[in-house]
Write a protein that holds these residues in place. Structure first.
Motif, PDB file in Angstrom:
ATOM      1  N   GLN A   1       4.258   6.226   2.777  1.00 26.71           N
ATOM      2  CA  GLN A   1       4.156   7.342   3.161  1.00 26.71           C
ATOM      3  C   GLN A   1       4.679   7.474   4.549  1.00 26.71           C
ATOM      4  OE1 GLN A   1      -0.290   8.509   2.185  1.00 26.71           O
ATOM      5  NE2 GLN A   1       0.686  10.425   2.513  1.00 26.71           N
TER       6      GLN A   1
ATOM      7  N   ILE B   1      -7.651   2.366   8.417  1.00 26.21           N
ATOM      8  CA  ILE B   1      -6.755   1.843   7.448  1.00 26.21           C
ATOM      9  C   ILE B   1      -7.743   0.899   6.429  1.00 26.21           C
ATOM     10  CG2 ILE B   1      -4.952   0.156   6.450  1.00 26.21           C
ATOM     11  CD1 ILE B   1      -3.436   1.008   8.807  1.00 26.21           C
TER      12      ILE B   1
ATOM     13  N   LEU C   1     -10.220   3.312   4.741  1.00 25.75           N
ATOM     14  CA  LEU C   1      -9.413   4.017   3.540  1.00 25.75           C
ATOM     15  C   LEU C   1      -9.275   3.195   2.349  1.00 25.75           C
ATOM     16  CD1 LEU C   1      -7.060   6.014   5.676  1.00 25.75           C
ATOM     17  CD2 LEU C   1      -8.965   7.023   4.673  1.00 25.75           C
TER      18      LEU C   1
ATOM     19  N   LYS D   1      -5.151   6.079  -1.797  1.00 21.47           N
ATOM     20  CA  LYS D   1      -3.798   5.854  -1.629  1.00 21.47           C
ATOM     21  C   LYS D   1      -2.926   6.541  -1.020  1.00 21.47           C
ATOM     22  CE  LYS D   1      -4.346   3.746  -6.328  1.00 21.47           C
ATOM     23  NZ  LYS D   1      -4.471   2.421  -5.785  1.00 21.47           N
ATOM     24  N   HIS D   2      -3.270   7.837  -0.830  1.00 23.62           N
ATOM     25  CA  HIS D   2      -2.513   8.614   0.173  1.00 23.62           C
ATOM     26  C   HIS D   2      -3.213   9.317   1.172  1.00 23.62           C
ATOM     27  CE1 HIS D   2      -0.057   8.161  -3.575  1.00 23.62           C
ATOM     28  NE2 HIS D   2       0.917   8.299  -2.742  1.00 23.62           N
ATOM     29  N   VAL D   3      -2.916   9.376   2.631  1.00 22.44           N
ATOM     30  CA  VAL D   3      -3.699  10.028   3.482  1.00 22.44           C
ATOM     31  C   VAL D   3      -3.437  11.394   3.579  1.00 22.44           C
ATOM     32  CG1 VAL D   3      -3.684   7.640   5.044  1.00 22.44           C
ATOM     33  CG2 VAL D   3      -1.744   9.525   5.391  1.00 22.44           C
TER      34      VAL D   3
ATOM     35  N   TYR E   1       1.023  -1.177   0.083  1.00 28.40           N
ATOM     36  CA  TYR E   1       0.003  -0.175  -0.097  1.00 28.40           C
ATOM     37  C   TYR E   1       1.023   1.324  -0.014  1.00 28.40           C
ATOM     38  CZ  TYR E   1      -3.939  -3.257   1.313  1.00 28.40           C
ATOM     39  OH  TYR E   1      -4.810  -4.435   1.171  1.00 28.40           O
ATOM     40  N   GLU E   2       0.580   2.191  -0.764  1.00 31.05           N
ATOM     41  CA  GLU E   2       1.046   3.488  -0.760  1.00 31.05           C
ATOM     42  C   GLU E   2       1.032   4.185   0.285  1.00 31.05           C
ATOM     43  OE1 GLU E   2       3.112   4.689  -3.302  1.00 31.05           O
ATOM     44  OE2 GLU E   2       2.959   2.881  -4.258  1.00 31.05           O
ATOM     45  N   MET E   3       0.079   4.018   1.167  1.00 30.05           N
ATOM     46  CA  MET E   3      -0.139   4.661   2.526  1.00 30.05           C
ATOM     47  C   MET E   3       1.024   4.247   3.413  1.00 30.05           C
ATOM     48  SD  MET E   3      -4.290   4.723   3.321  1.00 30.05           S
ATOM     49  CE  MET E   3      -4.463   2.992   2.863  1.00 30.05           C
ATOM     50  N   GLU E   4       1.320   2.981   3.449  1.00 31.39           N
ATOM     51  CA  GLU E   4       2.461   2.627   4.250  1.00 31.39           C
ATOM     52  C   GLU E   4       3.868   3.204   3.829  1.00 31.39           C
ATOM     53  OE1 GLU E   4       4.505  -1.429   6.029  1.00 31.39           O
ATOM     54  OE2 GLU E   4       3.116  -1.692   4.504  1.00 31.39           O
TER      55      GLU E   4
END
Length: 657
Positions: free
Chosen positions: A498, A581, A584, A590-592, A493-496
């Protein structure tokens, strides 16, 4: 006896020269072991009338070694000088000579005594040539003797120059005395080879500390603080004196603590239960948490009293030191004086009680109860598992009825103040994840290697400085680790990614735990409302090989990506939770947003802002307080350097990068 003596000949280290009156020869006599043994079959010599020595010290040394071999202690009792002030006569006795004063007879708390009225002694005089001659000898004791115990008598215990030097170095380094002594025992090959006892080391160190302190306590500590203020920019200290100019309380903070407070002073813990020094002044540290999740010191004090007035003085002094910026939240124990002082000095600060201090009292308060185990479990479940206030209060009433606890005054008291310690009442506010004053206790444990109950005031602040430098080094290492290393992502995940890119390693691991914990979460249902969509998330929780599902409610507004979970992990700890998560990802985010990436957890966090001060200070005569100078110089812009430029910026007010 002779065979035993021959067996000891290979270990003869201490030899004394004794001149016989009848024979003009010098005999080498060994004076160690259970008996006095002659080397190379020289006849056994014991003290006798007519033996001669070159000087009085040689005589006393001989008698001490004879006593050591026999197993009794000795001392010099009487000495007599002639008209020319030259020593002519001396009496050396067994230390058990004499009797205790009769004033102690019948005392209910009388102390043990070594005195038994023993008559064993040796009397000698010096002739015109300066030679000492034994005139009288009495070898009879009225008590038992034991060579194996000789090393324990005070007259036989000594600290060598090497040991004294090592003790001073270890004390300065903050090594506890019992650890230093244990090391010496191992080095000597066992207790039987030690020439001193642990209390001898302690007495010597305390003597050195007293000599190091020198002047009066208040004057010495103020002198030390003045020196620190002159040496280190913006070192701050305050001393509170009573009407008789006696020291009441003291507070100090170095420049680094003051700068760190600007970034990490949002939540602090304050605890005085850790340690009192030799003057019975409790140690009172203000502790926060940095971007690595480590305890960080934000100033500390020593207080003579724990009343409201004292805490008001300390809190006001600390607030002044920290540029009149009060914390958002403070955690303490249930002390009423603290509570009153906080209401006076920090009226807008949220005040919580230490959860640990309350729960640790359960065995004391309910140990009598026939169902005490069930009571403990019920209270813990209500405290840790209740998501909502209504849920907690309903469960509390059921517990009271079930176990008939209506008359328990302590339980009623803490329930009346439940908003100060039950998590569901305050978890919607940011507390940096700190649930108890165990942050303070963690800091206290850090100081355990440096200070103890016998530490003097001046030693206390000196050791504090050394301990703080050690703490700074730990933070430097954590900064370097977050700069030079990267924890791989557990998901794609892109969030991770970040969080991986900007958070310190310690905080990213907490975030990563939530991403992996998402595996145990399922979306059960959704419902639309005026405030957005509410998702019901069920998390399977496994404890002690048993699992059960727990439901959480996540509110989400797609327009501005606002998201709130009923667990309130983000509000409380600043860490996005697994339930958020799940939602979302379900909505394709994809980005918080940046608001969910806290600045205080970032690896590029800078804690210091360089400020220019002019020299000088003033004295507040009313409070007996030394007040640091006001700022009058230009402020430099905050230096936001990447960690590539950090070797650590500010230590005790100095840029050492």
């Amino acid at each position: 006896m002779a065979d035993k003596g021959k067996d000891m000949l290979e270990n003869l280290d201490d030899i004394v020269l004794v001149e016989s009156e009848s024979e003009n020869v010098v005999e080498k006599v060994n004076l160690l072991g259970d008996e006095i043994v002659a080397r190379d079959d020289v006849p056994l010599r014991v003290p006798e009338v007519g033996m001669k020595f070159n000087d009085e010290n040689e005589l006393f040394d001989y008698y001490k070694k004879f006593a050591y071999a026999e197993g009794f202690p000795v001392r010099k009792k009487n000495s007599k000088k002639d008209n020319d002030d030259v020593l002519r006569y001396v009496t050396m006795t067994c230390s058990r000579e004499g009797k205790r004063s009769s004033t102690t007879i019948g005392s209910l708390k009388s102390q043990p005594t070594i005195q038994t009225g023993c008559k064993a002694r040796l009397i000698a005089s010096m002739d015109s040539r300066g030679i000492w001659r034994i005139n009288t000898v009495n070898l009879e004791h009225n008590h038992k003797t034991s060579p194996s115990k000789s090393r324990l008598y005070r007259c036989n215990r000594k600290l060598s120059a090497h040991v004294k030097r090592r003790l001073q170095v270890n004390d300065i380094a903050g090594i506890l005395l019992h650890k230093s002594f244990n090391s010496a025992v191992v080095e000597a090959g066992g207790y039987e080879n030690m020439t001193y006892m642990e209390k001898d080391r302690r007495n010597y160190v305390e003597q050195v500390r007293r000599l190091r302190l020198g002047e009066g306590d208040a004057a010495a500590i103020q002198s030390y603080f003045s020196k620190m203020q002159a040496s280190f920019a913006r070192f701050y200290f305050c001393i509170d004196l009573d009407e008789d100019s006696r020291l009441k309380s003291v507070f100090w903070a170095d420049n680094r603590s003051r700068q760190v407070y600007k970034e990490f002073g949002d939540v602090v813990t304050f605890d005085t239960t850790y340690l009192t020094n030799k003057y019975d002044m409790p140690f009172a540290p203000f502790v926060g948490i940095n971007h690595h999740g480590q305890s960080t010191l934000l100033g500390c004090g020593l207080v003579s009293n724990e009343d409201t007035d004292t805490f008001v003085w300390l809190f006001r002094t600390w607030l002044q030191c920290m540029h009149e910026k009060a914390p958002q939240g403070i955690i303490t124990d249930q002390d009423k004086a603290m509570q009153n002082a906080i209401a006076i000095v920090f009226p807008d600060t949220k005040h919580r009680w230490c959860l640990w201090h309350i729960l640790k009292k359960l065995p004391e308060k309910f140990g009598y109860h026939v169902d005490k185990g069930s009571v403990f479990h019920a209270i813990h479940s209500l405290v840790y598992d209740s998501q909502f206030v209504e849920e907690s209060e309903d469960g509390w009433r059921v517990m009271i009825d079930t176990y008939d606890l209506h008359d328990n005054a302590w339980l009623s008291g803490v329930y009346d103040n439940r908003c100060r310690w039950v998590p569901c009442y305050f978890k919607t506010s940011f507390w940096a994840g700190m649930s108890t004053t165990q942050r303070s206790e963690c800091m206290n444990a850090f100081f355990d290697g440096y200070v103890h109950s016998k530490t003097s005031l001046k030693q206390f602040v000196e050791q504090y400085e050394r301990a703080l430098k050690n703490k700074v080094e730990k933070e430097i290492q954590a900064d370097f680790k977050s700069f030079s290393q990267m924890v791989p992502c557990a998901t794609r995940y892109e969030m991770e990614k970040q969080f991986q890119a900007v958070y310190t390693i310690a905080k990213f691991r907490e975030v990563q735990e939530e991403f992996t914990g998402k595996l145990y979460c399922d979306l059960i249902s959704t419902s639309e409302g005026s405030s957005g969509t509410t998702y019901e998330v069920c998390e399977e929780q496994i404890n002690d090989e048993q699992s059960h599902g727990k439901t959480f409610f996540v509110s989400f507004q797609r327009e501005d990506c606002q998201i709130v979970c009923s667990c309130h992990l983000f509000e409380f700890r600043g860490i996005i939770c697994r339930h958020m998560i799940v939602v979302l990802i379900r909505n394709g985010i994809k980005h918080v947003p940046d608001r969910y990436i806290l600045r205080r957890w970032r690896r590029d966090m800078m804690k210091a802002k360089l400020q220019v001060y002019k020299n000088g200070s003033n004295m507040n005569a009313k409070w007996g307080v030394r007040v640091p100078p006001k700022e009058i110089g230009q402020r430099h812009d905050q230096v936001m350097l990447a960690l590539t430029h950090i070797s650590f910026k500010y230590l005790n007010g100095h840029n050492i990068a």
